[in-house]
Design a protein around this motif. Structure first.
Motif, PDB file in Angstrom:
ATOM      1  N   ILE A   7       0.883  -1.246  -0.105  1.00 43.04           N
ATOM      2  CA  ILE A   7       0.163   0.074   0.052  1.00 43.04           C
ATOM      3  C   ILE A   7       0.890   1.226   0.077  1.00 43.04           C
ATOM      4  O   ILE A   7       0.374   2.325  -0.603  1.00 43.04           O
ATOM      5  CB  ILE A   7      -1.058  -0.101   1.108  1.00 43.04           C
ATOM      6  CG1 ILE A   7      -1.899  -1.052   1.003  1.00 43.04           C
ATOM      7  CG2 ILE A   7      -1.567   1.275   1.607  1.00 43.04           C
ATOM      8  CD1 ILE A   7      -3.260  -0.652  -0.279  1.00 43.04           C
ATOM      9  N   HIS A   8       2.071   1.130   0.728  1.00 42.79           N
ATOM     10  CA  HIS A   8       2.792   2.391   0.721  1.00 42.79           C
ATOM     11  C   HIS A   8       3.340   2.695  -0.756  1.00 42.79           C
ATOM     12  O   HIS A   8       3.513   3.772  -1.106  1.00 42.79           O
ATOM     13  CB  HIS A   8       3.998   2.434   1.826  1.00 42.79           C
ATOM     14  CG  HIS A   8       3.594   1.992   2.977  1.00 42.79           C
ATOM     15  ND1 HIS A   8       2.701   3.131   3.741  1.00 42.79           N
ATOM     16  CD2 HIS A   8       3.900   1.252   4.130  1.00 42.79           C
ATOM     17  CE1 HIS A   8       2.559   2.712   5.086  1.00 42.79           C
ATOM     18  NE2 HIS A   8       3.048   1.353   5.156  1.00 42.79           N
ATOM     19  N   THR A   9       3.764   1.655  -1.196  1.00 40.62           N
ATOM     20  CA  THR A   9       4.413   1.684  -2.631  1.00 40.62           C
ATOM     21  C   THR A   9       3.289   2.047  -3.573  1.00 40.62           C
ATOM     22  O   THR A   9       3.584   2.963  -4.584  1.00 40.62           O
ATOM     23  CB  THR A   9       4.685   0.372  -2.967  1.00 40.62           C
ATOM     24  OG1 THR A   9       5.900  -0.086  -2.320  1.00 40.62           O
ATOM     25  CG2 THR A   9       5.450   0.324  -4.520  1.00 40.62           C
ATOM     26  N   LEU A  10       2.057   1.745  -3.446  1.00 38.43           N
ATOM     27  CA  LEU A  10       0.852   2.165  -4.261  1.00 38.43           C
ATOM     28  C   LEU A  10       0.574   3.710  -4.100  1.00 38.43           C
ATOM     29  O   LEU A  10       0.509   4.315  -5.109  1.00 38.43           O
ATOM     30  CB  LEU A  10      -0.276   1.246  -3.916  1.00 38.43           C
ATOM     31  CG  LEU A  10      -1.432   1.666  -4.726  1.00 38.43           C
ATOM     32  CD1 LEU A  10      -1.160   1.462  -6.106  1.00 38.43           C
ATOM     33  CD2 LEU A  10      -2.805   0.955  -4.137  1.00 38.43           C
TER      34      LEU A  10
ATOM     35  N   LEU B  62       1.120   6.233  -7.002  1.00 36.83           N
ATOM     36  CA  LEU B  62       0.043   7.136  -7.463  1.00 36.83           C
ATOM     37  C   LEU B  62       0.169   8.586  -6.958  1.00 36.83           C
ATOM     38  O   LEU B  62      -0.407   9.414  -7.594  1.00 36.83           O
ATOM     39  CB  LEU B  62      -1.185   6.620  -6.844  1.00 36.83           C
ATOM     40  CG  LEU B  62      -1.908   5.392  -6.913  1.00 36.83           C
ATOM     41  CD1 LEU B  62      -3.109   5.108  -6.033  1.00 36.83           C
ATOM     42  CD2 LEU B  62      -2.338   5.356  -8.736  1.00 36.83           C
ATOM     43  N   GLY B  63       0.951   8.750  -6.166  1.00 38.33           N
ATOM     44  CA  GLY B  63       1.185  10.075  -5.749  1.00 38.33           C
ATOM     45  C   GLY B  63       0.286  10.556  -4.712  1.00 38.33           C
ATOM     46  O   GLY B  63       0.027  11.851  -4.750  1.00 38.33           O
ATOM     47  N   ASN B  64      -0.587   9.571  -4.075  1.00 42.50           N
ATOM     48  CA  ASN B  64      -1.513  10.064  -3.393  1.00 42.50           C
ATOM     49  C   ASN B  64      -1.938   8.996  -2.397  1.00 42.50           C
ATOM     50  O   ASN B  64      -2.748   8.109  -2.666  1.00 42.50           O
ATOM     51  CB  ASN B  64      -2.811  10.416  -4.550  1.00 42.50           C
ATOM     52  CG  ASN B  64      -4.281  10.516  -3.705  1.00 42.50           C
ATOM     53  OD1 ASN B  64      -4.363  10.432  -2.386  1.00 42.50           O
ATOM     54  ND2 ASN B  64      -5.063  11.409  -4.551  1.00 42.50           N
TER      55      ASN B  64
ATOM     56  N   ALA C 102      -4.164   9.119   0.229  1.00 45.42           N
ATOM     57  CA  ALA C 102      -5.459   8.888   0.515  1.00 45.42           C
ATOM     58  C   ALA C 102      -6.132   7.990  -0.518  1.00 45.42           C
ATOM     59  O   ALA C 102      -6.998   7.045  -0.177  1.00 45.42           O
ATOM     60  CB  ALA C 102      -6.191  10.255   0.230  1.00 45.42           C
ATOM     61  N   LEU C 103      -5.768   8.026  -1.785  1.00 53.59           N
ATOM     62  CA  LEU C 103      -6.402   7.141  -2.800  1.00 53.59           C
ATOM     63  C   LEU C 103      -5.973   5.571  -2.538  1.00 53.59           C
ATOM     64  O   LEU C 103      -6.908   4.914  -2.666  1.00 53.59           O
ATOM     65  CB  LEU C 103      -6.045   7.654  -4.158  1.00 53.59           C
ATOM     66  CG  LEU C 103      -6.639   6.906  -5.472  1.00 53.59           C
ATOM     67  CD1 LEU C 103      -8.029   6.955  -5.146  1.00 53.59           C
ATOM     68  CD2 LEU C 103      -5.945   7.520  -6.660  1.00 53.59           C
ATOM     69  N   ALA C 104      -4.586   5.433  -2.366  1.00 54.46           N
ATOM     70  CA  ALA C 104      -4.131   4.208  -1.943  1.00 54.46           C
ATOM     71  C   ALA C 104      -4.876   3.672  -0.931  1.00 54.46           C
ATOM     72  O   ALA C 104      -5.302   2.496  -0.783  1.00 54.46           O
ATOM     73  CB  ALA C 104      -2.815   4.186  -1.784  1.00 54.46           C
ATOM     74  N   TYR C 105      -5.249   4.228   0.167  1.00 49.37           N
ATOM     75  CA  TYR C 105      -5.714   3.769   1.377  1.00 49.37           C
ATOM     76  C   TYR C 105      -7.345   3.682   1.082  1.00 49.37           C
ATOM     77  O   TYR C 105      -7.786   2.848   1.746  1.00 49.37           O
ATOM     78  CB  TYR C 105      -5.252   4.696   2.781  1.00 49.37           C
ATOM     79  CG  TYR C 105      -4.196   4.407   3.322  1.00 49.37           C
ATOM     80  CD1 TYR C 105      -3.827   3.378   4.109  1.00 49.37           C
ATOM     81  CD2 TYR C 105      -2.921   5.008   2.910  1.00 49.37           C
ATOM     82  CE1 TYR C 105      -2.524   2.856   4.639  1.00 49.37           C
ATOM     83  CE2 TYR C 105      -1.820   4.764   3.273  1.00 49.37           C
ATOM     84  CZ  TYR C 105      -1.461   3.684   4.266  1.00 49.37           C
ATOM     85  OH  TYR C 105      -0.486   3.296   4.622  1.00 49.37           O
ATOM     86  N   ARG C 106      -7.739   4.546   0.261  1.00 50.37           N
ATOM     87  CA  ARG C 106      -9.141   4.242  -0.015  1.00 50.37           C
ATOM     88  C   ARG C 106      -9.545   2.962  -0.702  1.00 50.37           C
ATOM     89  O   ARG C 106     -10.449   2.185  -0.711  1.00 50.37           O
ATOM     90  CB  ARG C 106      -9.834   5.445  -0.939  1.00 50.37           C
ATOM     91  CG  ARG C 106     -11.042   5.407  -1.329  1.00 50.37           C
ATOM     92  CD  ARG C 106     -12.020   5.262  -0.261  1.00 50.37           C
ATOM     93  NE  ARG C 106     -13.397   4.785  -0.842  1.00 50.37           N
ATOM     94  CZ  ARG C 106     -14.262   4.921   0.045  1.00 50.37           C
ATOM     95  NH1 ARG C 106     -14.358   5.481   1.263  1.00 50.37           N
ATOM     96  NH2 ARG C 106     -15.554   4.778  -0.398  1.00 50.37           N
TER      97      ARG C 106
ATOM     98  N   ALA D 236      -3.454  -9.241  -4.519  1.00 50.84           N
ATOM     99  CA  ALA D 236      -2.207  -9.254  -4.986  1.00 50.84           C
ATOM    100  C   ALA D 236      -2.183  -7.581  -4.991  1.00 50.84           C
ATOM    101  O   ALA D 236      -0.996  -7.155  -4.664  1.00 50.84           O
ATOM    102  CB  ALA D 236      -2.022  -9.830  -6.358  1.00 50.84           C
ATOM    103  N   MET D 237      -2.842  -6.895  -5.443  1.00 55.18           N
ATOM    104  CA  MET D 237      -2.785  -5.390  -5.560  1.00 55.18           C
ATOM    105  C   MET D 237      -2.511  -4.635  -4.187  1.00 55.18           C
ATOM    106  O   MET D 237      -2.145  -3.678  -4.099  1.00 55.18           O
ATOM    107  CB  MET D 237      -4.092  -4.745  -6.193  1.00 55.18           C
ATOM    108  CG  MET D 237      -3.934  -4.921  -7.704  1.00 55.18           C
ATOM    109  SD  MET D 237      -5.444  -4.467  -8.523  1.00 55.18           S
ATOM    110  CE  MET D 237      -5.087  -2.900  -8.714  1.00 55.18           C
TER     111      MET D 237
END
Length: 126
Positions: free
Chosen positions: A12-15, A19-21, A23-27, A67-68
């Motif tokens: 998730i940290h890598t995502l 993404l440069g975002n 909040a979006l990754a944690y969403r 996986a994502m």
């Protein structure tokens, strides 16, 4: 030997970095967790109904999203189920789905802690 974590927060940290975002990754993780009970039920129900097409669709969906978000145990269990369904071994797959269900329940608790920690560190949705 320590037990492997059900959830790898580094994914998730890598995502978030990609993404440069954050909040979006944690969403995305939050949405994944919200959908887990429905995905688990869909797999178990399809295998119970001996419906390989619906089972495979549900298994692949969960495998890819797992996986994502870094849910490696769920991803690996989906790989096992995928193989069993491909081989036509729905009875064994139905039994294996119980293990997947238990893993998903534990995963939800594990990943929820990551979301809670993120929320504490990110007032205002950060």
């Amino acid at each position: 030997m320590p037990e492997e974590a059900l959830f790898d927060p580094q994914i998730i940290h890598t995502l978030a970095a990609n993404l440069g975002n954050k909040a979006l990754a944690y969403r995305f993780l939050s949405d994944y967790l919200d959908l887990l009970p429905r995905r688990k039920s869909r797999i178990i129900d399809a295998l119970g109904d001996r419906d390989p097409e619906v089972a495979m669709d549900a298994i692949l969906s969960l495998k890819i999203t797992s996986a994502m978000v870094g849910a490696h145990d769920a991803e690996n269990r989906c790989r096992i189920l995928q193989s069993l369904v491909t081989q036509g071994n729905l009875e064994t797959a139905a039994l294996e789905a119980t293990a997947l269900g238990n893993s998903i329940d534990a995963l939800a608790a594990d990943a929820q802690q990551i979301l809670t920690f993120h929320d504490l560190l990110s007032p205002g949705g950060g």
